[in-house]
Design a protein around this motif. Structure first.
Motif, PDB file in Angstrom:
ATOM      1  N   LEU A 172      -2.584  -2.651  -0.324  1.00  0.00           N
ATOM      2  CA  LEU A 172      -2.533  -1.376  -1.047  1.00  0.00           C
ATOM      3  C   LEU A 172      -3.962  -0.874  -1.215  1.00  0.00           C
ATOM      4  N   ARG A 173      -4.175   0.427  -0.933  1.00  0.00           N
ATOM      5  CA  ARG A 173      -5.515   0.979  -1.108  1.00  0.00           C
ATOM      6  C   ARG A 173      -5.527   1.827  -2.372  1.00  0.00           C
ATOM      7  N   GLY A 174      -6.412   1.481  -3.277  1.00  0.00           N
ATOM      8  CA  GLY A 174      -6.503   2.224  -4.532  1.00  0.00           C
ATOM      9  C   GLY A 174      -7.683   3.160  -4.498  1.00  0.00           C
ATOM     10  N   SER A 175      -7.404   4.440  -4.666  1.00  0.00           N
ATOM     11  CA  SER A 175      -8.492   5.410  -4.652  1.00  0.00           C
ATOM     12  C   SER A 175      -9.052   5.580  -6.068  1.00  0.00           C
ATOM     13  N   GLY A 220      -4.123  -8.124  -3.011  1.00  0.00           N
ATOM     14  CA  GLY A 220      -3.891  -7.154  -1.939  1.00  0.00           C
ATOM     15  C   GLY A 220      -4.312  -5.737  -2.256  1.00  0.00           C
ATOM     16  N   LEU A 221      -5.127  -5.565  -3.275  1.00  0.00           N
ATOM     17  CA  LEU A 221      -5.575  -4.208  -3.610  1.00  0.00           C
ATOM     18  C   LEU A 221      -7.052  -4.038  -3.276  1.00  0.00           C
ATOM     19  N   VAL A 222      -7.329  -3.036  -2.485  1.00  0.00           N
ATOM     20  CA  VAL A 222      -8.709  -2.699  -2.168  1.00  0.00           C
ATOM     21  C   VAL A 222      -8.998  -1.332  -2.770  1.00  0.00           C
ATOM     22  N   ILE A 223     -10.040  -1.291  -3.596  1.00  0.00           N
ATOM     23  CA  ILE A 223     -10.393  -0.034  -4.261  1.00  0.00           C
ATOM     24  C   ILE A 223     -11.398   0.728  -3.411  1.00  0.00           C
ATOM     25  N   GLU A 224     -11.097   1.978  -3.181  1.00  0.00           N
ATOM     26  CA  GLU A 224     -12.064   2.842  -2.489  1.00  0.00           C
ATOM     27  C   GLU A 224     -12.802   3.665  -3.520  1.00  0.00           C
ATOM     28  N   GLU A 225     -14.067   3.369  -3.680  1.00  0.00           N
ATOM     29  CA  GLU A 225     -14.846   4.095  -4.688  1.00  0.00           C
ATOM     30  C   GLU A 225     -15.447   5.380  -4.105  1.00  0.00           C
TER      31      GLU A 225
END
Lengths: 224, 224, 224, 224, 224, 224
Positions: free
Chosen positions: B2-5, C219-224
């Motif tokens: 999951l990609r968290g913006s 499974g979480l990738v944060i896009e800053e």
């Protein structure tokens, strides 16, 4: 064609004054445990309190046309009692109407639906008892009876009955019983003051309520 | 995966400032009765009030992992909006996280689950709106969307929408509509101020709302 | 024939004193998230707080005979815990009994039914936690167990357990675990104080909660 | 001036057919536990079941003007999804409109308010899911969006999403995810069929869920 | 001393017979949307249906003394209407009293509290409408009014009013209005039958409800 | 380290058999109105009924790890009793686990949270009593006590107590009291059968309940 009356007999002002010095709970007990609205109808702020003649009105849920109409015809000291289907998600009364009520010397408002602008209501000092606080507005579409008996919070209220409300809740006193209820309530208050003095003086529940024989008769023996 | 913006367009600061001077109820009316959260979401204390850009996050019920994550990425003035399944028996936010929020200059928090350490929240002056107060803690197990649209209290909130909350409740204003809503709200406020002045000057509901023909058209004749 | 006991082992006074300095939420966490009563049981006023030995009693719904009986036998500092069927529409406790309790040095009262005379309770300073406020009185008909284990708000309470209640809710600590819970709670409080200092000093949630690897593992990738 | 659209992309008919063979619970799990409406929205009768394209409409509470309008524009197999403020005390849909729906080949109706004429709905075989059953009628006063996204039961529904509902509840599948959800749901169904066979063949939960190491890792030792 | 009457004027038997052929929803509409009890009062089984003269009685919550008394005085075809404080956790009526009612030819029972022995009620075929099903028994302590007006489910019922209840809910018809309500209901039924025929013959909602000009007047333009 | 026991004394099989022939309401009365779970816990279908030894387990809300574990250790005829925080929006038990239970000869399941796959439960004939039906799944994260006393629906259940549930609700009988409760229940059933025969033979409530002197003593005079 619906005919809306505005005429009804109001309670004696002296009796209303006397009831205003008694609590809602005491009055409820003194008149034989009658007239208490459901506990879901509560003050906007626990410091609010009112006592006055019921000016009844029936609204459709999410519609305040008849509440607005009622404000036009109330007399100083009246308490508007709005039965509106116990709907929580509507704010049927706010700062504009509250100012209209203040200008007319209204004694307060009791409703089974929601209100809004509650900080203004606090500031104005207008006592309001409602089921909820909601920002969602109402429509003005539906006419209905005014100054007719309504049911609210599980009880019947006639125009001219006395509404007494405080931090604990709301009770209605039938106009024709009001003087008698004052007497019974004051007697109860006096008795309770006596009990309180006795407790403060060191008497026990056992003594004051004569508990031991009562419990024994019911089959309970306390082992101390 | 999951990609968290964390990126979204925030509302204009001047518009947020203007909305903060308007009540939640006025804004709700002025934007066509849209955007009101259910009345079950209420301030921890009636003196709390907030206005700021929504920073949205979706939590599993009884799980505050994503709320904690959100705190890491908020900007000063943001309002965290937590959708968490409307679960009452969980305190998902308390004094430790409140201090983390204060340190980051958070504008406040709105959630459809519970919070705790409410006396600390009062002392800190952080405005918090929740469905309940509960001492039961949450787990930190479940990831979920952040800075994506969420539903809360029956409405949809996008990141960057403006949240306005006060004693009466919570309303969301779409970012793209915010400037227009300010204008409409101020016009409504002006109109209401006029009505209030008129009432204080002795005008009646009959006159101001032009009630008599309206009621007659609907079939109600008042007997005075 | 029902035999009602009044004898049970009370908790250590020093431990009660120590628990009174800890919040209900902290204690609940420190003892493994056990013992929290449902959030529907709340203080009459958010400034109320109590800590003391449970004196348990079982009432029939809308019946306060056994509550009255309990008042006769409590010791200073005890907290009466009334299980009464979670009935909202009854005011089982008011100013007269509150004065009786004050005279005996009661530590407070916790009930899953309603109370009344709440402005008097505020004035007296007696901490009372209840499910509702109702003006409707109770009868005095039904005997029941006293100083026996009761269920209230979804948990089991034994006489002699420690009740701790504050603005956020109510927690019960088993008497035999109380000393251990004090230690665990204080450790938790110390840890939380450390976190709060760190946040105030500018540390972030990312650093303090070590969020990045935790989220990545889930499974979480944060896009800053 | 509000413009109401009736155009939106409907889901692939074959995919709808495949989803209709899967349970609401399986679909909810298979798409990552998303899209379940609150459990308060339930079938009029537990034998009712539906699957079809959402035709969304927003009504004011206690107002069915837009529901009526929607019926004019639905296509065979569509499922009308009515968001109406979660109001319980209104019967917004009954036998007359149900016949209009049957004539148009409607796939069913899902609403967060009430319906009536439920014995007729049973007799007609039209699947209806609602929050309540109420005899109280609605008004036809308020226009609102049609074929726009709505929130209902705590989730967002777009026109053209697939609604699947059965005895257990209601789930929404995003149109663009529907084919993928079919696959994931069928895999889940196959896996569950395998577990069921294994249980019937005498395997235990310990074996199938590999419980012993899982529990040990979490700190639980079972004494048999 | 309380005097309990058993005398009141019953409605015309022919009118009761005619009302029994009309649904609760139709009657509610036909008499101007008055008299519907809250939707929380529902049949024990959706196949239950009743129509008869109200025999009213007021019970204290969790107390069925006056219900038992009422059974002694009902006449064949009467419907006992029990107002008992809307308390859910009491089963005030079960198989023994149901047999007593059957022996007297009772038309049914409507109550705002709970009942029990529901499988027996199904087997006996006695129509019962209640707020809940509960196994918890009641006491027999409190006298109260009989054959006096009562409030139940938010409405006022006089002895001799006609109660009509079916799968959708319960409506009360004032005795003095009953004949007129029959006529209005039948007209409504005829009109609805016409609409249903028209829908089955292929007419659309647009045509039958004349929707296009109505929506246009309100400001909605549909883009097809 | 938590130690989970699976050992407890089960009730006498003959006594369980006898209790299964008695209704939950009769048992509740016969044992002094103790042990009734709240009426919010109800059968998935009104034809479901069970009687067996309680196998207790404590789950975290929205977590069924310990329920799954319990299934591994139950014996034929046991009834799993799951206390899980009274959370409505979770389906903690469905067709896969139901098949595992059937394979082990389980007597049924009682829970204060939700279940799903209810049509499968009906088809399997496994009696299940729950607070809700929900499609939302649970996690498997949290260990907890098994075969320890739990509170559910407001009452305390020990492992080995007898659970009796039918269309009306659920009652728990303490294992050590079970034989005595059978006797008392049968006596009550015999007495009730006598009353029913008397009513069918034309006796009145006045005669059977000896109402006239009872009412007179309480101050009610009936005017016939």
């Amino acid at each position: 064609m619906l005919r809306g009356s505005t005429k009804f007999e109001r309670p004696d002002a002296a009796v209303v004054e006397q009831l205003s010095a008694l609590s809602s709970a005491t009055i409820h007990e003194a008149q034989g445990r009658l007239g208490a609205l459901d506990s879901t109808i509560k003050p906007v702020d626990h410091r609010m309190s009112l006592c006055g003649s019921a000016f009844t009105v029936q609204c459709a849920p999410r519609d305040n046309l008849m509440l607005q109409t009622a404000i036009a015809y109330v007399r100083p000291g009246d308490v508007i009692v709005v039965s509106a289907g116990a709907y929580e998600e509507a704010g049927s009364f706010g700062d504009v109407l509250a100012n209209a009520c203040q200008a007319k010397g209204l004694g307060g408002l009791i409703t089974d639906t929601g209100v809004r602008d509650t900080e203004d209501l606090r500031a104005l000092g207008l006592p309001v008892f409602s089921r909820s606080v909601s920002i969602k507005g109402t429509v003005k579409e539906t006419i209905g009876p005014m100054c007719e008996p309504v049911t609210i919070g599980g009880v019947l209220v006639h125009p001219g009955d006395v509404m007494r409300a405080d931090a604990d809740g709301v009770v209605v006193v039938r106009r024709e019983d009001a003087a008698e209820v004052v007497t019974a309530s004051q007697e109860r208050d006096d008795a309770e003051a006596g009990y309180i003095s006795a407790y403060r003086a060191g008497k026990t529940v056992i003594e004051i309520c004569n508990l031991t024989p009562l419990l024994a008769a019911k089959g309970l023996v306390i082992e101390e």
